[in-house]
Design a protein around this motif. Structure first.
Motif, short mmCIF file in Angstrom:
data_model
loop_
_atom_site.label_atom_id
_atom_site.label_comp_id
_atom_site.label_asym_id
_atom_site.label_seq_id
_atom_site.Cartn_x
_atom_site.Cartn_y
_atom_site.Cartn_z
N LYS A 117 -24.39 29.49 35.27
CA LYS A 117 -22.80 29.34 35.02
C LYS A 117 -21.67 30.41 35.03
N VAL A 118 -22.83 32.35 34.49
CA VAL A 118 -21.57 32.61 34.20
C VAL A 118 -21.91 33.90 36.86
N GLY A 119 -22.94 32.94 36.50
CA GLY A 119 -22.89 33.86 38.22
C GLY A 119 -23.49 35.33 37.53
N ALA A 120 -24.56 35.50 36.87
CA ALA A 120 -24.86 36.70 36.12
C ALA A 120 -26.13 36.94 36.99
N ILE A 172 -30.60 28.84 29.49
CA ILE A 172 -30.79 29.82 29.67
C ILE A 172 -30.42 30.11 30.68
N ASP A 173 -31.14 29.21 31.45
CA ASP A 173 -31.53 29.10 33.59
C ASP A 173 -29.92 28.95 34.12
N GLU A 174 -29.75 27.92 33.05
CA GLU A 174 -28.41 26.72 33.51
C GLU A 174 -26.93 28.35 32.73
N VAL A 186 -23.79 36.72 29.43
CA VAL A 186 -24.91 36.04 29.81
C VAL A 186 -25.84 35.58 28.47
N MET A 187 -25.39 36.43 27.35
CA MET A 187 -26.07 36.18 25.45
C MET A 187 -24.39 35.68 25.27
#
Length: 153
Positions: free
Chosen positions: A113-116, A107-109, A125-126
């Protein structure tokens, strides 16, 4: 061996062992698989893909988890126990579930990656997390972890 073949073999084994819960659970999985196959025939697809089989298994597991929660809240531990037994059987057909640490790391990755950075980015993210983690983690667990990570950002 395909999922359908595995289910057929396991039904025979459960019948010989007179394991009623295992037999009923495997039959319900096989029924769901066959119903999905039948629904796809008009589209020209005779057999399910591995991803479609995984979807069915994940859906079956989710139904059991939801039922366990509802029965427990209603004080029907007898029914919750039965659903829990069925869930264990269904999970035998699912890929190995991720540990809490592995899930947190993935989830951290995804968040990186998404920049959230904010709770309002949870949808992005979901979306990516559920594609990547399909069948490997419970959706509610993923959602709670994403919410905790973005809520503190």
């Amino acid at each position: 061996m395909s999922l359908k073949d595995r289910l057929t073999e396991n039904i025979k084994t459960a019948m010989k062992a007179k394991d009623k819960i295992r037999l009923e659970t495997i039959r319900s999985i096989k029924k769901a698989v066959m119903e999905k196959e039948i629904s796809l025939r008009p589209e020209g697809q005779d057999t399910l893909t591995e991803a479609q089989e995984l979807d069915i298994l994940a859906q079956q597991a989710k139904q059991r988890r939801d039922s366990i929660e509802q029965y427990s809240n209603a004080g029907r531990d007898d029914l919750a126990d039965r659903e829990a037994q069925e869930l264990v059987i269904i999970e035998e057909y699912l890929p190995q579930q991720l540990s809490e640490e592995e899930l947190s790391q993935l989830i951290d990755e995804i968040i990186t990656k998404v920049g959230a950075k904010l709770p309002k980015n949870m949808g992005k993210v979901m979306g990516m997390a559920m594609k990547q983690l399909k069948g490997k983690a419970d959706g509610k667990q993923v959602q709670a972890m994403v919410k905790a990570k973005l809520g503190n950002g």
